[in-house]
Design an enzyme around this catalytic site. Structure first.
Site, PDB file in Angstrom:
ATOM      1  N   ILE A 109     -11.104 -37.498  53.083  1.00  0.00           N
ATOM      2  CA  ILE A 109     -10.707 -37.740  54.468  1.00  0.00           C
ATOM      3  C   ILE A 109     -10.732 -39.238  54.710  1.00  0.00           C
ATOM      4  O   ILE A 109     -11.718 -39.908  54.422  1.00  0.00           O
ATOM      5  CB  ILE A 109     -11.646 -37.018  55.444  1.00  0.00           C
ATOM      6  CG1 ILE A 109     -11.572 -35.503  55.242  1.00  0.00           C
ATOM      7  CG2 ILE A 109     -11.305 -37.371  56.891  1.00  0.00           C
ATOM      8  CD1 ILE A 109     -12.522 -34.711  56.116  1.00  0.00           C
ATOM      9  N   CYS A 110      -9.615 -39.771  55.201  1.00  0.00           N
ATOM     10  CA  CYS A 110      -9.497 -41.187  55.528  1.00  0.00           C
ATOM     11  C   CYS A 110      -9.717 -42.036  54.267  1.00  0.00           C
ATOM     12  O   CYS A 110      -9.133 -41.766  53.225  1.00  0.00           O
ATOM     13  CB  CYS A 110     -10.469 -41.533  56.653  1.00  0.00           C
ATOM     14  SG  CYS A 110     -10.179 -43.139  57.427  1.00  0.00           S
ATOM     15  N   THR A 111     -10.583 -43.031  54.320  1.00  0.00           N
ATOM     16  CA  THR A 111     -10.782 -43.914  53.177  1.00  0.00           C
ATOM     17  C   THR A 111     -11.633 -43.297  52.081  1.00  0.00           C
ATOM     18  O   THR A 111     -11.956 -43.963  51.099  1.00  0.00           O
ATOM     19  CB  THR A 111     -11.418 -45.248  53.624  1.00  0.00           C
ATOM     20  OG1 THR A 111     -12.608 -44.967  54.360  1.00  0.00           O
ATOM     21  CG2 THR A 111     -10.452 -46.036  54.499  1.00  0.00           C
ATOM     22  N   GLY A 112     -11.985 -42.025  52.217  1.00  0.00           N
ATOM     23  CA  GLY A 112     -12.612 -41.333  51.099  1.00  0.00           C
ATOM     24  C   GLY A 112     -11.720 -41.317  49.874  1.00  0.00           C
ATOM     25  O   GLY A 112     -12.198 -41.179  48.740  1.00  0.00           O
ATOM     26  N   GLY A 162      -4.918 -39.017  55.838  1.00  0.00           N
ATOM     27  CA  GLY A 162      -5.010 -40.286  56.520  1.00  0.00           C
ATOM     28  C   GLY A 162      -6.272 -40.327  57.368  1.00  0.00           C
ATOM     29  O   GLY A 162      -7.209 -39.559  57.160  1.00  0.00           O
TER      30      GLY A 162
END
Length: 323
Positions: A109-112, A162
């Site tokens: 999730i996201c910058t993971g 994103g």
């Protein structure tokens, strides 16, 4: 036995993203009300970690949880942002990821996604991340097939999203993929979020707003359109119902939904077609008419373009699972 979702929380984990898997997967139930997923959180050593907010979290599991997980989720953490992409990826994290059993599904999730990429797990595969960091992601991980615009990517056993709310979209997509639209829509209703945003939708659009027929703007017209998807819906007709010029209606519609009227209607018709394919025995021609696509050929074209699947194949996939 319920599908085990393990959420790996690293130091500095962003609190909102950390809670998404439990909120979405934890609300998925079968017809008898039994949970379809079990969500558990772990850290690299089983000890508490600080979040991005003003609190720490304690967990009941260490990295051994990853050995049993069916799905592993990596939410964003501050240290995974540009300027520190390698900071959290040390031997401890590498060892933890090495414990994930073959065949388990990986999600970020996201910058993971920076963590998955740093581990080499995204090389040669499609991925996305928060739009603000796509340029540095592309420079740092040139082997990854980065798509900077989409809400999420699904490459089978590895999925990325994103930023922020796109993590909700990704988790709902997985529930829909696992158990069909009826279950995913029930989860979305319970969480008061839109039931479906196409993964190919641009990240920077405004999220679709709930249809409030009593509010100003285009809400009442959208509610009416949802009841008449099987009829021709012309832009001028919709603008007249709203008491606006076509130009004003189109501008207001995009401001409120993040899409043009035509895009929104096509999305709603696609969702209607998916529900009919899953829940009814209507022929493909009947589904096309009831959902507003008119012909089976038009329905096939839309599902191919949006889902890369034919209507008959979609029905076979989801009619064999839970209703």
């Amino acid at each position: 036995m319920a599908h085990l979702v393990a959420v790996l929380a690293l130091e500095g984990v962003i609190a909102f993203e950390l809670g998404i898997p439990a909120r979405i997967f934890g609300n998925a139930r079968d017809e008898s009300g039994r949970p379809l997923y079990r969500v558990a959180t772990c850290t690299l050593d089983g000890e508490p970690v600080a979040t991005s907010a003003d609190f720490r979290i304690s967990v009941d599991h260490g990295p051994e949880l990853l050995e049993r997980a069916d799905t592993v989720v990596l939410p964003a953490c501050h240290d995974a942002l540009p300027g520190g992409v390698d900071a959290p990826f040390g031997p401890e994290l590498a060892a933890a990821l090495g414990r994930i059993r073959p065949g388990a599904r990986l999600m970020s999730i996201c910058t993971g996604s920076f963590l998955l990429a740093a581990a080499g797990l995204l090389d040669g595969r499609p991925a996305t991340t928060h739009w603000r960091y796509t340029e540095v992601f592309a420079r740092t991980f040139p082997k990854v097939l980065l798509d900077p615009d989409v809400l999420y990517t699904d490459d089978g056993d590895i999925l990325t999203s994103g930023g922020v709310a796109a993590g909700v979209d990704l988790c709902l997509h997985v529930v829909r993929r696992d158990h069909g639209s009826a279950v995913a829509n029930a989860v979305a209703r319970n969480c008061l979020v839109p039931p479906w945003r196409d993964g190919g939708q641009k990240q920077y659009v405004v999220a679709p707003s709930p249809v409030d027929t009593g509010g100003p703007g285009t809400a009442a017209v959208r509610a009416w359109a949802l009841e008449h998807l099987d009829e021709p819906l012309q832009l001028r007709q919709l603008a007249d119902r709203a008491g606006m010029s076509v130009r004003t209606f189109t501008r207001r519609f995009r401001e409120e939904t993040g899409a043009s009227p035509g895009q929104w209607i096509t999305t709603q018709r696609t969702e209607r077609a998916r529900q009919l394919l899953e829940r009814t025995d209507l022929s493909i021609d009947q589904v096309a008419r009831e959902s507003g696509f008119g012909t089976a050929a038009s329905l096939r074209l839309q599902l191919r373009g949006r889902l890369d699947v034919a209507p008959s194949a979609y029905r076979r996939t989801f009619r064999t699972g839970p209703a």
